[in-house]
Design an enzyme around this catalytic site. Structure first.
Site, PDB file in Angstrom:
ATOM      1  N   CYS A  10      -4.682  -1.088   0.873  1.00 24.23           N
ATOM      2  CA  CYS A  10      -5.331  -0.018   1.641  1.00 24.23           C
ATOM      3  C   CYS A  10      -4.993   1.302   0.951  1.00 24.23           C
ATOM      4  CB  CYS A  10      -4.897  -0.030   3.102  1.00 24.23           C
ATOM      5  SG  CYS A  10      -3.131   0.242   3.378  1.00 24.23           S
ATOM      6  N   ARG A  16      -2.594  -0.506   7.321  1.00 23.66           N
ATOM      7  CA  ARG A  16      -3.453  -1.699   7.323  1.00 23.66           C
ATOM      8  C   ARG A  16      -2.948  -2.818   6.410  1.00 23.66           C
ATOM      9  NH1 ARG A  16      -8.670   1.547   5.820  1.00 23.66           N
ATOM     10  NH2 ARG A  16      -7.010   2.712   4.776  1.00 23.66           N
ATOM     11  N   ASP A 128      -9.266   2.983   9.184  1.00 24.79           N
ATOM     12  CA  ASP A 128      -7.963   3.615   8.974  1.00 24.79           C
ATOM     13  C   ASP A 128      -7.440   4.157  10.319  1.00 24.79           C
ATOM     14  OD1 ASP A 128      -5.814   5.135   8.228  1.00 24.79           O
ATOM     15  OD2 ASP A 128      -6.857   6.173   6.592  1.00 24.79           O
TER      16      ASP A 128
HETATM   17  P1  4NP Z   1      -3.291   3.005   5.461  1.00 26.83           P
HETATM   18  O1  4NP Z   1      -3.300   4.346   6.345  1.00 26.83           O
HETATM   19  O2  4NP Z   1      -4.184   3.255   4.272  1.00 26.83           O
HETATM   20  O3  4NP Z   1      -3.850   1.974   6.384  1.00 26.83           O
HETATM   21  O4  4NP Z   1      -1.846   2.786   5.066  1.00 26.83           O
HETATM   22  C1  4NP Z   1      -3.007   5.596   5.795  1.00 26.83           C
HETATM   23  C2  4NP Z   1      -1.701   5.974   5.595  1.00 26.83           C
HETATM   24  C3  4NP Z   1      -1.409   7.212   5.081  1.00 26.83           C
HETATM   25  C4  4NP Z   1      -2.420   8.071   4.740  1.00 26.83           C
HETATM   26  C5  4NP Z   1      -3.735   7.693   4.927  1.00 26.83           C
HETATM   27  C6  4NP Z   1      -4.032   6.460   5.450  1.00 26.83           C
HETATM   28  N1  4NP Z   1      -2.113   9.364   4.214  1.00 26.83           N
HETATM   29  O5  4NP Z   1      -3.052  10.140   3.982  1.00 26.83           O
HETATM   30  O6  4NP Z   1      -0.937   9.680   4.000  1.00 26.83           O
END
Ligand code: 4NP
Length: 160
Positions: A10, A16, A128
């Site tokens: 992800c 995720r 997300d």
């Molecule tokens: P992930 O969620 O891609 O599902 O781990 C996110 C975690 C952090 C960030 C964006 C999405 N971020 O911008 O830091």
């Protein structure tokens, strides 16, 4: 003997994909396939490298019996495409970013979308949850449990 290695990807590798890794590992274990098929996860960005999964994701996952233990890391294009058999992105942007890392048509064939394995048809990606509330984390787990069931079937049938 390990027969197949799966990498879930992800954006940040704190919500995720670590959840996908834990859900799939648990399903493989229950199916008696835990020693043959190994799961890992990584992020497109390295911003959260070395961190545990997001505390909200860990809490919601634990309520369903999944313990998230992995530490965030960035996708390593050369190493990961050699090491893993399937590299599974959570959304369209993850797939686009993974496509930019491939070195060959063999690499390209390793890229899948998590919802390719879903039985539900309402979502073509795992949304997300990072900037949202509890509902988003529950939705992620609902979608992942469904998609991991499909992935397990794929590995049992076509994947073997
Ligand atoms: P992930 O969620 O891609 O599902 O781990 C996110 C975690 C952090 C960030 C964006 C999405 N971020 O911008 O830091």
């Amino acid at each position: 003997m390990i027969e197949r290695k799966l990498l879930f990807v992800c954006l940040g590798n704190i919500c995720r994909s670590p959840a996908a890794e834990a859900v799939m590992a648990e399903k493989l274990l229950r199916a008696g396939m835990g020693t043959r098929i190994k799961c890992d996860s990584a992020g497109i960005i390295g911003y959260h490298s070395g961190e545990k999964a997001d505390v909200r994701m860990r809490k919601h996952a634990l309520q369903r019996g999944y313990k998230l233990t992995s530490l965030s890391r960035k996708v390593k294009s050369d190493v990961d495409f050699d090491h893993f058999d399937m590299i599974i992105g959570m959304d369209e942007q993850n797939i686009k970013d993974l496509n930019l890392l491939v070195r060959s048509s063999a690499d390209l064939k390793k890229i899948f979308r998590m919802t390719d394995f879903s039985s539900q048809t309402s979502y073509d990606h795992i949304p997300d949850p990072y900037y949202g509330g509890s509902d988003g984390f529950e939705l992620v787990l609902d979608l992942l449990e469904d998609a991991c069931d499909g992935l397990l079937e794929y590995l049992r049938n076509k994947g073997n």
